[in-house]
Design a protein around this motif. Structure first.
Motif, mmCIF file in Angstrom:
data_model
loop_
_atom_site.group_PDB
_atom_site.id
_atom_site.type_symbol
_atom_site.label_atom_id
_atom_site.label_comp_id
_atom_site.label_asym_id
_atom_site.label_seq_id
_atom_site.Cartn_x
_atom_site.Cartn_y
_atom_site.Cartn_z
ATOM 1 N N ASP A 311 0.798 -1.221 0.000
ATOM 2 C CA ASP A 311 0.000 0.000 0.000
ATOM 3 C C ASP A 311 0.833 1.275 0.000
ATOM 4 O OD1 ASP A 311 0.963 -0.169 2.566
ATOM 5 O OD2 ASP A 311 -1.004 -0.338 3.534
ATOM 6 N N ARG A 312 2.153 1.144 -0.046
ATOM 7 C CA ARG A 312 2.971 2.345 -0.172
ATOM 8 C C ARG A 312 3.070 2.725 -1.639
ATOM 9 N NH1 ARG A 312 9.263 3.662 1.737
ATOM 10 N NH2 ARG A 312 9.295 5.753 0.789
ATOM 11 N N ASN A 313 2.649 3.932 -1.970
ATOM 12 C CA ASN A 313 2.634 4.405 -3.343
ATOM 13 C C ASN A 313 3.874 5.246 -3.612
ATOM 14 O OD1 ASN A 313 1.915 6.771 -5.313
ATOM 15 N ND2 ASN A 313 0.403 5.189 -5.788
ATOM 16 N N TYR A 314 4.539 4.980 -4.725
ATOM 17 C CA TYR A 314 5.755 5.701 -5.093
ATOM 18 C C TYR A 314 5.501 6.689 -6.236
ATOM 19 C CZ TYR A 314 8.286 2.320 -2.265
ATOM 20 O OH TYR A 314 8.746 1.551 -1.213
ATOM 21 N N ARG A 315 4.255 6.839 -6.636
ATOM 22 C CA ARG A 315 3.938 7.636 -7.819
ATOM 23 C C ARG A 315 3.359 8.997 -7.470
ATOM 24 N NH1 ARG A 315 -0.227 4.567 -11.038
ATOM 25 N NH2 ARG A 315 1.605 3.370 -11.685
ATOM 26 N N SER A 316 2.250 9.005 -6.733
ATOM 27 C CA SER A 316 1.430 10.204 -6.593
ATOM 28 C C SER A 316 1.712 10.959 -5.303
ATOM 29 C CB SER A 316 -0.052 9.821 -6.646
ATOM 30 O OG SER A 316 -0.362 9.090 -7.809
ATOM 31 N N THR A 317 1.230 12.196 -5.242
ATOM 32 C CA THR A 317 1.343 12.993 -4.024
ATOM 33 C C THR A 317 0.298 12.534 -3.007
ATOM 34 O OG1 THR A 317 -0.230 14.649 -4.804
ATOM 35 C CG2 THR A 317 2.101 14.976 -5.385
ATOM 36 N N ASP A 318 0.495 12.966 -1.759
ATOM 37 C CA ASP A 318 -0.432 12.556 -0.702
ATOM 38 C C ASP A 318 -1.836 13.110 -0.931
ATOM 39 O OD1 ASP A 318 0.470 15.160 -0.259
ATOM 40 O OD2 ASP A 318 0.313 15.004 1.926
ATOM 41 N N THR A 319 -1.949 14.287 -1.533
ATOM 42 C CA THR A 319 -3.275 14.865 -1.748
ATOM 43 C C THR A 319 -4.049 14.122 -2.844
ATOM 44 O OG1 THR A 319 -2.219 16.505 -3.201
ATOM 45 C CG2 THR A 319 -2.675 17.162 -0.914
ATOM 46 N N ILE A 320 -3.350 13.688 -3.874
ATOM 47 C CA ILE A 320 -4.004 12.892 -4.920
ATOM 48 C C ILE A 320 -4.463 11.558 -4.346
ATOM 49 C CG2 ILE A 320 -3.602 11.630 -7.070
ATOM 50 C CD1 ILE A 320 -1.808 13.947 -7.962
ATOM 51 N N SER A 345 2.465 17.309 -0.719
ATOM 52 C CA SER A 345 2.117 18.392 -1.636
ATOM 53 C C SER A 345 1.017 19.236 -1.016
ATOM 54 C CB SER A 345 1.639 17.834 -2.981
ATOM 55 O OG SER A 345 1.148 18.866 -3.808
ATOM 56 N N GLY A 346 1.063 20.522 -1.278
ATOM 57 C CA GLY A 346 -0.005 21.408 -0.830
ATOM 58 C C GLY A 346 -1.074 21.593 -1.887
ATOM 59 N N GLU A 347 -0.902 20.951 -3.051
ATOM 60 C CA GLU A 347 -1.830 21.116 -4.173
ATOM 61 C C GLU A 347 -2.838 19.979 -4.186
ATOM 62 O OE1 GLU A 347 -1.836 20.906 -9.073
ATOM 63 O OE2 GLU A 347 0.046 21.282 -8.004
ATOM 64 N N LYS A 348 -4.089 20.292 -3.942
ATOM 65 C CA LYS A 348 -5.140 19.284 -4.012
ATOM 66 C C LYS A 348 -5.541 19.046 -5.475
ATOM 67 C CE LYS A 348 -7.409 20.315 0.432
ATOM 68 N NZ LYS A 348 -8.712 20.714 1.053
ATOM 69 N N PRO A 349 -6.128 17.891 -5.764
ATOM 70 C CA PRO A 349 -6.700 17.697 -7.098
ATOM 71 C C PRO A 349 -7.796 18.729 -7.340
ATOM 72 C CG PRO A 349 -6.639 15.626 -5.891
ATOM 73 C CD PRO A 349 -6.284 16.699 -4.913
ATOM 74 N N ARG A 623 0.962 11.882 -11.168
ATOM 75 C CA ARG A 623 2.050 11.994 -10.197
ATOM 76 C C ARG A 623 1.910 13.252 -9.353
ATOM 77 N NH1 ARG A 623 5.689 9.698 -14.433
ATOM 78 N NH2 ARG A 623 6.079 11.811 -15.184
ATOM 79 N N ASP A 624 1.819 14.411 -9.982
ATOM 80 C CA ASP A 624 1.874 15.689 -9.258
ATOM 81 C C ASP A 624 0.594 16.507 -9.332
ATOM 82 O OD1 ASP A 624 4.494 15.023 -8.747
ATOM 83 O OD2 ASP A 624 5.330 16.322 -10.300
ATOM 84 N N SER A 625 -0.166 16.346 -10.416
ATOM 85 C CA SER A 625 -1.275 17.266 -10.649
ATOM 86 C C SER A 625 -2.422 16.521 -11.310
ATOM 87 C CB SER A 625 -0.796 18.420 -11.540
ATOM 88 O OG SER A 625 -1.793 19.368 -11.741
ATOM 89 N N LEU A 626 -3.636 16.708 -10.764
ATOM 90 C CA LEU A 626 -4.825 16.019 -11.274
ATOM 91 C C LEU A 626 -5.964 17.020 -11.424
ATOM 92 C CD1 LEU A 626 -6.500 13.432 -11.917
ATOM 93 C CD2 LEU A 626 -6.897 13.230 -9.448
#
Length: 696
Positions: A311-320, A345-349, A623-626
């Motif tokens: 369950d550890r994800n190496y791709r996406s940010t915590d907010t995604i 990340s401070g950026e939410k989807p 990864r970073d932005s959705l």
């Protein structure tokens, strides 16, 4: 292994921790059984959790611990995935075992797709199951053509009311085979408009099977069906199962009932069986994939299967991940897992509300260009959608702005007519009973139509040798000039010339026909030269035809493939085609009810649940932005009763009000800003009537 691992290698193994890069859950999955033949193992691998790396390490660990690579069966869902897996296994093993690993890896030959392994096993056991080992394999189009021939012979193409097309007939047949379901059940659930033809379809499918056997051909579904039936014989299943100490299966959530039954027949106790997958990414029920295979896996064996969750994800940010976890948490049945990451990340989807599809296209194009200016390449950005036609307005806008793009989810390289022509010649030479290939090839010649091709096939069937049959057949006068050259080519191919010289010989024979039949012959010739290059990597014609049919390469000139003049381009893809991929920035189009979930997939609870998983898969590609875009209205064409009209949409039911705090909600264009796109006025005028009235 039978020859053991010498002391030098054992010392190297002790000195090198080849599992040091794995996290604790990955390591637990790899070390389960510690190299021995242990009970059944299910690895639930969340999106971006390093599934491929974990499975490769498990295979390498088995070999390092002494497992015989020749007795390992590794099955994936594409040849490329199998090749990548083998490459990773070898790199891991070499770090531990040095030069000895390379020699051992030559024994890892049982690695490939289910269908490829099935073809190989059927040839091995052909004599035992009443099958001619020289069978050829039809791709989907050839199978549909044969279905159509049988359909016509039975008189179903001349019925008073509309009988299902050849493609629909093949789809029904394939669904019934892979689901192991009765035709009536398949029709009622998936093809209700064909329900009145159940008896005729049973007759058609029986005749289709007879035709395949008479021509010594198998279709895709046969590779699994024959394998399943073979495993229904206890003695054969036991013998085949005993050939492998370890069976490992990737993407288990995508297996159908036939594939699951094969595994359970080979390893009924589950010993040595490892499957890897994610129930939350089971999205291929239209291919008869059954999510129950993975959900029920642990309970299939006398001793319940062991489950390890990654369950550890190496791709996406915590907010995604927070938003994606919320979406999938509403699933009615699943293996519990909440993906987590150290990527903060401070950026939410974003949930982006736009007025209509025109604004949606404007928004995506603008944001894509802005991201490019910020240093994010076009190829690092993707636009995903539920159905291929959803991207139409965006494609127009991208073209207007000169933004190059590639769209995935369309035709394949082998679907192009000229490539299929050349391959048909090779298949006909390999198996002269292949009626579909024969008809396609012969009708390339001027003056040869269906009747003449049928007569030539009849002459072949009467002769002791197929070459002799073609030589004695008198072609129509219009075809005489070309017939002799064709027969000469066929005779040389039947003589088993050195491969891949066969393919070059066919290309040279075909080129005049290519120029006669296609205006863009130069471009298509480049495809045939590429086909020759592909062929050079195969040891035999039979292996080339089998592998290319089962796992074709991507599209080239017949498609909107990668632009030749642009080094960078935006990715457009259906969600189904995007599975397994990732991009820095992802846009999801039409995040509204009627699109996600599709209005064509709301009939059952199971369909709704799969639509939820589709949205989850789309979200976890980023990864970073959705950005999930929600148009407020659509312009719908061709409604039978109400005509063209606007329909209003609401946010996808999978993003509930309770989840909105996981997203940033924005509107585009901002209040007071002009989108630059024209909008429809609030009146309707029948100008057609006005134009007619001008002349009356």
């Amino acid at each position: 292994m039978s020859d053991g691992i010498d002391s030098t290698v054992q010392q190297a193994v002790a000195a090198v921790d080849h599992l040091a890069t794995l996290n604790p859950a990955q390591r637990a999955a790899v070390e389960y059984g510690d190299g021995g033949i242990a009970g059944p193992l299910l690895i639930i691998a969340g999106a971006g959790s390093g599934k491929t790396n974990t499975l490769a390490h498990r295979v390498a660990h088995l070999i390092v611990k002494g497992a015989d690579p020749r007795r390992i069966l590794l099955m994936t869902f594409s040849r490329r995935a199998a090749a990548e897996m083998k490459s990773r296994v070898e790199r891991i093993a070499v770090r531990v075992m040095g030069d000895k690993a390379a020699a051992l890896m030559e024994g890892l030959t049982w690695a490939g797709t289910f269908h490829a392994m099935g073809a190989r096993i059927l040839r091995d056991y052909a004599v035992d199951i009443g099958l001619d080992p020289a069978f050829t394999i039809h791709d989907r189009e050839d199978s549909a053509d044969l279905m159509n021939l049988v359909r016509h012979d039975l008189g179903f193409s001349g019925t008073d009311s509309r009988f299902p097309t050849k493609a629909t007939c093949l789809a029904i047949y394939s669904r019934a085979v892979n689901m192991q379901a009765d035709i009536s059940d398949v029709l009622g659930r998936h093809f209700p408009w064909c329900a009145g033809w159940a008896d005729e379809l049973r007759q058609l499918f029986a005749a289709y099977v007879d035709a395949k056997q008479a021509q010594n051909v198998l279709d895709y579904d046969d590779l699994l069906l024959w394998w399943t039936q073979m495993c229904g014989e206890p003695a054969i299943a036991e013998h085949l199962g005993s050939r492998f100490d370890h069976i490992l299966v990737d993407e288990y959530q995508d297996t159908n009932r036939l594939q699951a039954s094969i595994l359970l027949a080979l390893k009924p106790e589950g010993r040595g069986l490892t499957v890897v997958g994610d129930d939350a990414q089971s999205i291929y029920s239209f291919r008869a994939a059954d999510v129950r295979n993975i959900l029920d896996f642990p309970a299939h064996f006398p001793e319940p299967g062991h489950v390890v969750t990654l369950d550890r994800n190496y791709r996406s940010t915590d907010t995604i991940l927070a938003a994606a976890n919320q979406v999938i948490s509403e699933a009615s049945e699943r293996f519990t897992k909440n993906l987590w990451t150290e990527r903060r990340s401070g950026e939410k989807p974003e949930l982006v509300s736009v007025r209509d599809e025109a604004d949606q296209a404007q928004f995506v194009a603008s944001r894509v260009l802005a991201a490019r200016e910020e240093g994010i390449a076009l190829k690092a950005q993707a636009v995903l959608f539920r159905a291929s036609h959803h991207s139409g307005p965006l494609e127009v806008e991208l073209t207007r702005r000169n933004i190059p793009f590639v769209k995935f989810g369309g035709l394949k390289f082998l679907d192009s007519a000229h490539v299929k022509d050349v391959l048909a010649v090779l298949r006909f030479a390999e198996n002269p009973k292949d009626r579909v290939a024969a008809f396609r090839v012969m009708q390339l010649l001027p003056g040869i139509g269906p009747t003449a091709a049928s007569n030539a096939m009849e002459a072949m069937s009467r002769a002791l040798d197929p070459v002799l049959g073609l030589q004695v057949y008198r072609a129509p006068a219009r075809a005489e000039a070309e017939w002799a050259g064709f027969v000469e080519l066929f005779a040389s191919l039947r003589a088993k010339a050195v491969w891949p010289a066969d393919l070059e010989r066919v290309r040279l024979w075909y080129e005049p026909h290519l120029e006669r039949r296609h205006e863009d012959a130069i471009t298509r010739r480049a495809d045939l030269l590429q086909l020759e290059q592909i062929a050079s990597g195969y040891a035999s014609r039979e292996r080339f035809l089998t592998d290319l049919t089962l796992d074709p390469p991507d599209a080239t000139s017949d498609e909107a493939g990668p632009p030749h003049l642009d080094e960078d381009y935006l990715i457009l893809s259906t969600i189904h085609s995007a599975k397994g991929q990732e991009w820095t920035k992802v846009f999801v189009l039409n995040g509204v009810d009627g699109c996600i979930p599709s209005d064509m997939a709301m009939g059952t609870k199971e369909e709704i649940e799969e639509e939820r998983r589709l949205l989850y898969v789309a979200m976890t590609r980023a990864r970073d932005s959705l950005h999930i875009v929600t148009p407020q209205r659509f312009f719908v064409h061709g409604q039978a009763v109400r005509g063209d009209r606007h329909v209003y949409a609401s946010r996808s039911r999978f993003i509930t009000a309770a989840m909105l705090d996981r997203f940033s909600q924005v509107s585009w264009p901002p209040p007071g800003a002009a989108s630059g796109a024209p909008h429809r006025p609030g009146v309707q005028v029948d100008l057609k009537a006005r134009m007619r009235g001008m002349w009356r």
